[in-house]
Design an enzyme around this catalytic site. Structure first.
Site, short mmCIF file in Angstrom:
data_model
loop_
_atom_site.label_atom_id
_atom_site.label_comp_id
_atom_site.label_asym_id
_atom_site.label_seq_id
_atom_site.Cartn_x
_atom_site.Cartn_y
_atom_site.Cartn_z
N GLU A 37 0.83 -1.20 0.00
CA GLU A 37 0.00 0.00 0.00
C GLU A 37 0.87 1.26 0.00
O GLU A 37 1.16 1.82 -1.05
CB GLU A 37 -0.97 -0.04 1.18
CG GLU A 37 -1.96 -1.21 0.98
CD GLU A 37 -3.03 -1.27 2.07
OE1 GLU A 37 -3.65 -0.23 2.33
OE2 GLU A 37 -3.24 -2.36 2.64
N MET A 38 1.38 1.67 1.19
CA MET A 38 2.21 2.87 1.19
C MET A 38 3.68 2.53 1.43
O MET A 38 4.56 3.35 1.16
CB MET A 38 1.69 3.85 2.24
CG MET A 38 0.29 4.32 1.89
SD MET A 38 -0.47 5.28 3.21
CE MET A 38 -0.36 6.89 2.49
#
Lengths: 325, 704
Positions: A132-133
Site C-alpha cells: 500500500e504505502m
C-alpha cells in the site's frame, strides 16, 4: 424566618420547571427502529481535524510519494476508489476491496477482518503495508519534519509535537469528522415522514422482513458485528478461487469458527461505494443485494422486492463532508 | 540551655512526625478513591445492563447491538480506572485488587469474544426463525391433494411442531427437542430424495436448510447465552468490591489511627512547648542574674582598672576607634600638664613640644593604618614651662571579629632616665679621663722634666755668664782706672772665661733653650689633645676633621698602649664629617683602650709588643674608621654580648662594662652609623665604625 424558605422553595420550583422544559425539547426523539440516525458531528478538535485532512491527502506518507490515503479513499467519490481492489505502490493490487472512510468512525472495528480496534490503530495498516504505502514511521516522521508547516502545526495541536501517535490521532480525528448525517432515511427516522416515498418505506419494511436488519442495524446500518460470508450457502465454493484474504477474521484469530467471517459493512452511502463485498465482486447494488439474499438469508428475491430494497438503500445516502446539506 | 536544646530537638522531631503522619494520611475524600468506586459501581451496572440486554436481544426485544458497543466502551473505560488503584490502599492489598481488576478485565474480554459469536449466531437464527414458519406456510399453500404433497404437508406439520417445541421448550436441556426437530428435517430430506423433480423441491431444500440453521443455531445460541450469563463477572466484581472495601476499611482504620496519633502528637507538642517556655523563662531569669553579676563584675573590673590606671606611674590613655582620646590617668595628665578634660579628644596635642608636633602626629596617624607598635619618643611642654621627654606606646584593641575598638596607650616619662643616662655617660667619660690622667701626667712629666733640667742648666749658665760679665766689667773698670794693664787684663779675662767655661755655655745654652721649647711644645700638644678629646657637649652636629680628632685621641691614650703595642695610623683623605665630635672621640678611645687591653692580655706571658692599626677612609658616603688589634680575638660565645651594657671580661674594678656599649650607642643611636666587629680568634679583631657623611638632620635631639 418561616416565610423565607417557602419563598425560596417556590422560586426553586419555578426554575426547575423553566429548566426542565427546554431540556425535554432538546432530547433526541426518533422512531424506535433498529437503525438510528447519524448524530450531528460531535465536538472534534478543529486543528487536529485540519491537520488530519492535510495528512490524509499527502502522498508524503508513502515510501515513494505516490500514494496518499486519499488515493484509495477519495472523498469526492464516496470515500472509496470504486476498484474491486485498490492500487498501492507501483500499482500493486491490494488483497481486499477498499471500504469507504465515510462514517468509518461509527464502525466498532476497522478493516474487513476487524483487526484494528480504533481508527488510530488502523493508520498503521496501509502506512506500513509494503503493497500500500510501504513506509515506516521513522521515514514518515522525518519527512514530515522536513515538510513545511507540519512541525509547527503538530506542536500547536499536540503537547508532544510531531510523533507517530500524533499523526495517527490527527488522521483518525479527521476520519471521525467524515460522517454523513441527514440522509433521507435519517430524516424519516427523526419523524419526517415525507422524506421517504411509499416504495422506499416498503423497501425498508422488506429490509427488516427479509432479515437484512439482523446484521445491518445500529447507527451505521452495520459495522457493529461480524458475520460469516455464506451462512445459508457456500459463497466461496460458488465463486471459486478461494484465497487467504477470503478467510477473513480467521487470519487474525486462527479460530475455525471465524473462517470466512468479516465485519458487517455499513450500508450508509452504499449507493456510492460500489463495488461491493470484501472481494469487490459485486459491481452493482442489485447484484450485491441478490448475493446477500442468497448466501446470507437463504432466500430468493422477487424483482420487485429487490428494486424496493435497493430503493431503500439509496435513502441511506447522507450529506457528505463539504457537501451542502 | 542543654535542656532547652533537647526540648527544641524534641519539638522539631514531633513536628516532623506530625508532618509525616499528615502526609502519609491519604485523604478518604481522595478523587482516585471516588473514581475507583464509581468505576466499580459502573461496571456492576454495566454488567447487569449487559445481561439484561443480552436477554432482550436473545428474545428479540432489542434489535441493535449499538448499545452493547456503548456498554463495551464504558466497561473498557471503567476497567482502565480499576487498573489505577488509589494510593490510600495499602501495598499489601494493592496486588489483590490489581488481580481482581485483571480477572474482571479478562472475563470481559472473554465475554466480548463470546458475544461476537452470539451476535453472528443470533442474526442467522433470528432470520431462520422468522422465515421458517413463513416459508412453511407459503409451501403448504402451494401443495395439492396428491400423495406426495400430502406426505410433504404431514412432514411440514411435524417439522413445524418440532421446531415450535424447540423454540418454546422450558427445559434447560433441549436435546430431545433438537433431536426431534432434526429427525423431522431428515424426513423432509427423505421426501426430497424421493421426489427430486417435485415443483416445490427447491423451496423444500431451502426450508430444510433454514430448519437446520434454526435448530442447530438455536442450540448454539442457547449455549452461548448460557455461557455469557454464566460468566462470573458479577462475582469477580463483587469479590473485587469486597477486597477493595476491606482495603479502604483498613485505610480508614489507619486514618483514624493517624488522627489519634496526631492528637497525641499535638498534646505532646503542647506539653513540650509549655516545658520549653518554662525552660526559657528560667534561662531568661538566670541570664538576667548572670547579666547583673557580670555587670557588677565589669563595674568592679572597671573600678579596679581605673584605680590601677590612676595609681600607675605610667601615663595611660584610651582612645576610641577614631583615635579620639577618651580617658587619661593622673600620670598622663601630669605629663601633659593639662587639666583632665583638656586631654580628651585631640586636646593633648596642644601640650606637644612645638619641635615634635609634626613627627608625633605623623606617628599617631600611621598607627591607625598599620599595626606598628614602634614606641615613639617625643617631648611635651607643660604650661609651667617644663619639658618632659616621653616614650609613647600605642596598641590597638580588637573585638572578636578583628574590628578595631580603639587604642590603649602609655606615656612613659623618661626625662629622669635620660638625665641619669646622660650623667652616667658623662661619668664614664670622666672615668676614662681619670684613668687617662696618670698616663697623661706621665706624658707631661717627661718633657716637664727636661724642660726643668734645661732651665736649671740655663739658670746655672746664666749665673756663670753673669759672673763673667761682672769680671769683664771689673777688668774694664780697672783698665779705665788704669790700674790694670792690658796684658794683665787680657789674662784675667781669659782666666775668667776659662772659669766660667764660656765655650761650653755658648755651645749648650741654645740647645737647652731649644729643648725647653720642645718640651713645652709637647706639653702644649698633650694639653690641646686633652681639650680636644674632652670636646664640650654639642647641641647639634658640627663638621669636624675626624683624622685630627683621632690623632688627638690616640695622643691622650698613648700611655694606655705605648708599652703594649706599636701604633700604626693609616689615615686616608676625609671630608669634614658631621658629628658629635666629643662622643665620637669617646667611642674611638674606648675601642683603642679595649684593643690595648686585648693585646696586653694576649701577650701577657710573652711580653711581646702587639700592633694597633687605625685606618680611616671614605667609602659609600660614609667615613669609615677601622681599629684593628693583634690581640686574641673575641670568642664566638660572647661576640653577641660585647656591646651589651655592663658586659665585661675584665676583672672586677678594671672596667665598668660600659665602654663598647657607649661606643655603640654613640655610633648607632647618635650618628645613625654602624659599629661592627670582625674577629679572628688567635690573631686579632677589627672594629669598624661607619658614620654617614650626610649626617642625619632628623636626629637633632641632644641630651639635656
Amino acid at each position: 424566618m418561616n416565610r423565607r424558605p417557602r419563598r425560596w422553595l417556590a422560586l426553586a420550583a419555578l426554575c426547575a420547571l423553566l429548566c426542565a422544559a427546554p431540556a425535554n425539547a432538546e432530547a433526541p426523539v426518533f422512531r424506535d427502529e433498529p437503525i438510528r440516525p447519524v448524530p450531528a458531528a460531535s465536538t472534534l478538535n478543529a486543528a487536529k481535524v485540519a491537520l488530519g485532512a492535510r495528512l490524509f491527502a499527502d502522498p508524503l506518507l508513502s515510501r515513494d510519494g505516490s500514494v496518499s490515503c486519499a488515493s484509495c479513499h477519495p472523498l469526492a467519490t464516496g470515500g472509496t476508489d470504486h476498484r474491486p481492489r485498490s492500487l498501492g505502490l507501483n500499482r500493486a493490487e491490494g488483497s481486499v476491496n477498499a471500504p469507504t472512510v465515510l462514517n468509518s468512525g461509527l464502525n466498532f472495528k476497522q478493516f474487513w477482518d476487524g483487526r484494528a480496534d480504533t481508527l488510530e490503530q488502523q493508520v498503521d495498516g496501509p502506512l506500513l503495508s509494503p503493497v500500500e504505502m510501504g513506509s515506516s514511521w521513522d521515514t514518515v516522521i522525518a519527512k514530515l519534519r522536513r515538510a513545511p508547516g507540519y512541525a509547527k502545526a503538530f506542536s500547536q495541536a499536540y503537547p508532544d509535537g510531531l510523533s507517530p501517535a500524533a499523526v495517527r490521532n490527527a488522521i483518525a480525528e479527521f476520519e471521525r469528522s467524515l460522517t454523513t448525517p441527514n440522509s433521507r432515511f435519517d430524516r424519516y427516522l427523526r419523524g419526517e415522514d415525507a422524506a421517504l416515498s411509499a416504495a422506499e418505506k416498503s423497501g425498508y419494511r422488506k429490509f427488516k422482513a427479509y432479515g437484512c436488519i439482523s446484521c445491518h442495524q445500529g447507527v451505521n446500518v452495520g459495522g457493529n458485528m461480524f458475520q460469516r460470508m455464506g451462512v445459508m450457502g457456500d459463497y466461496f465454493a460458488d465463486r471459486g478461487g478461494v484465497g487467504k484474504a477470503d478467510y477473513g477474521r480467521y487470519n487474525l484469530t486462527g479460530d475455525e469458527a471465524d473462517r470466512f467471517t468479516f465485519k458487517v459493512p455499513s450500508l450508509r452511502n452504499v449507493e456510492l461505494t460500489a463495488p461491493y463485498f470484501h472481494d469487490g465482486s459485486a459491481a452493482s447494488l442489485e447484484q450485491a443485494v441478490g448475493i446477500m439474499a442468497k448466501y446470507q438469508l437463504g432466500r430468493s428475491l422477487p424483482p420487485q422486492d429487490l428494486d424496493e430494497l435497493v430503493g431503500f438503500l439509496k435513502t441511506l445516502t447522507g450529506v457528505r463532508p463539504g457537501q451542502a446539506p | 540551655m542543654n535542656r532547652l536544646k533537647l526540648a527544641t530537638a524534641a519539638t522539631v522531631l514531633l513536628l516532623v512526625a506530625a508532618g509525616a503522619a499528615l502526609l502519609s494520611r491519604q485523604g478518604l475524600d481522595d478523587r482516585d478513591h471516588e473514581q475507583f468506586q464509581e468505576a466499580l459501581q459502573g461496571l456492576k451496572q454495566l454488567d447487569a445492563g449487559f445481561n439484561k440486554d443480552l436477554l432482550r436481544v436473545r428474545y428479540a426485544l432489542l434489535s441493535t447491538y449499538d448499545d452493547f458497543l456503548a456498554n463495551e466502551r464504558d466497561s473498557a473505560q471503567a476497567l482502565d480506572t480499576l487498573a489505577r488503584v488509589p494510593d490510600l490502599v495499602g501495598a499489601g492489598e494493592r496486588q489483590a485488587i490489581l488481580d481482581g481488576s485483571a480477572e474482571t478485565k479478562s472475563l470481559l474480554a472473554h465475554r466480548t469474544r463470546l458475544f461476537e459469536r452470539f451476535k453472528s449466531q443470533n442474526a442467522v437464527v433470528t432470520n431462520s426463525r422468522h422465515y421458517l414458519p413463513f416459508a412453511i406456510q407459503q409451501l403448504l399453500e402451494q401443495l395439492g391433494p396428491d400423495t406426495a404433497d400430502r406426505e410433504l404437508a404431514t412432514s411440514l406439520h411435524a417439522l413445524t411442531a418440532s421446531v415450535l417445541a424447540v423454540l418454546t421448550s422450558d427445559n434447560s436441556d433441549r436435546t430431545t427437542e433438537y433431536d426431534e426437530a432434526l429427525s423431522s428435517a431428515r424426513r423432509l430430506q427423505d421426501w426430497l430424495t424421493r421426489h427430486p423433480g417435485h415443483p416445490q423441491a427447491g423451496a423444500v431444500g431451502s426450508l430444510i436448510s433454514h430448519a437446520h440453521t434454526l435448530v442447530s443455531g438455536t442450540g448454539k445460541l442457547d449455549q452461548l447465552t448460557r455461557e455469557l450469563l454464566a460468566l462470573p463477572v458479577a462475582t469477580a466484581l463483587g469479590k473485587l468490591s469486597h477486597t477493595y472495601e476491606a482495603a479502604v476499611g483498613g485505610a480508614i482504620q489507619r486514618a483514624q489511627d493517624y488522627r489519634r496519633m496526631l492528637y497525641l502528637l499535638a498534646g505532646l507538642l503542647l506539653l513540650l512547648v509549655a516545658y520549653a517556655v518554662n525552660l526559657l523563662r528560667n534561662a531568661n531569669q538566670s541570664l538576667e542574674r548572670r547579666v547583673q553579676e557580670r555587670t557588677a563584675e565589669l563595674a568592679g573590673s572597671e573600678r579596679r582598672f581605673r584605680t590601677l590606671a590612676a595609681a600607675a606611674p605610667v601615663g595611660i590613655f584610651l582612645t576610641d576607634a577614631s583615635g579620639a582620646v577618651v580617658y587619661t590617668n593622673l600620670a598622663a595628665q601630669a605629663i601633659t600638664g593639662l587639666p583632665p578634660e583638656r586631654n580628651l579628644g585631640s586636646g593633648w596635642i596642644s601640650a606637644l613640644h612645638p619641635d615634635d608636633y609634626d613627627g608625633t602626629l605623623a606617628w599617631w596617624r600611621q598607627l591607625g593604618e598599620q599595626a606598628d607598635d614602634r614606641p615613639w619618643e617625643c617631648r611635651f611642654r607643660t604650661p609651667d614651662g617644663q619639658t618632659r621627654n616621653v616614650l609613647a606606646r600605642l596598641a590597638a584593641v580588637h573585638d572578636e571579629q578583628g574590628a578595631t575598638l580603639g587604642y590603649v596607650g602609655t606615656l612613659e616619662d623618661i626625662t629622669e632616665r635620660l638625665r641619669i643616662t646622660s650623667e652616667l655617660h658623662q661619668a664614664q667619660k670622666l672615668e676614662s679621663v681619670g684613668r687617662l690622667a696618670a698616663g697623661v701626667a706621665h706624658e707631661i712629666n717627661t718633657p716637664v722634666q727636661f724642660v726643668s733640667d734645661s732651665c736649671h742648666f740655663i739658670r746655672d749658665g746664666l749665673g756663670d755668664l753673669r759672673g763673667l760679665v761682672q769680671e769683664y766689667r771689673d777688668i774694664l773698670a780697672a783698665l779705665g782706672e788704669g790700674s790694670l794693664l792690658a796684658p794683665a787684663a787680657l789674662d784675667r779675662a781669659r782666666l775668667a772665661e776659662q772659669r766660667a767655661d764660656l765655650d761650653y755655655l755658648l755651645d749648650n745654652m741654645p740647645t737647652a733653650v731649644e729643648r725647653s721649647l720642645e718640651g713645652l711644645q709637647r706639653v702644649s700638644t698633650i694639653v690641646r689633645s686633652m681639650k680636644e678629646f674632652a670636646h664640650p657637649d654639642q647641641k647639634e652636629m658640627a663638621h669636624a676633621d675626624l683624622n685630627q680628632a683621632i690623632l688627638s685621641t690616640l695622643t691622650i691614650a698613648r700611655n694606655e698602649y705605648k708599652y703594649i703595642a706599636e701604633l700604626k695610623t693609616e689615615l686616608g683623605e676625609l671630608p669634614p664629617v658631621p658629628c658629635f665630635l666629643g662622643d665620637l672621640n669617646q667611642a674611638v678611645l674606648n675601642i683603642v683602650v679595649n684593643a690595648a687591653h686585648a693585646i696586653a692580655d694576649f701577650n701577657l706571658a710573652s711580653g711581646a709588643t702587639g700592633l694597633i692599626t687605625v685606618r680611616t677612609r671614605c667609602e659609600n658616603q660614609q667615613a669609615v674608621i677601622d681599629i684593628e688589634d693583634s690581640g686574641g680575638g673575641i670568642p664566638d660565645a660572647i661576640r653577641d654580648k660585647i656591646f651589651d651594657p655592663f658586659f665585661t671580661t675584665k676583672a672586677v674594678g678594671k672596667g665598668t662594662g660600659q665602654g663598647l656599649a657607649i661606643a655603640r650607642s654613640v655610633v648607632v643611636d647618635k650618628h645613625h652609623g654602624s659599629l661592627s666587629v670582625e674577629s679572628w680568634p688567635g690573631s686579632g679583631s677589627c672594629f669598624t665604625i661607619r658614620v654617614p657623611l650626610d649626617g642625619d638632620t632628623a636626629l637633632t635631639t641632644e641630651l639635656a
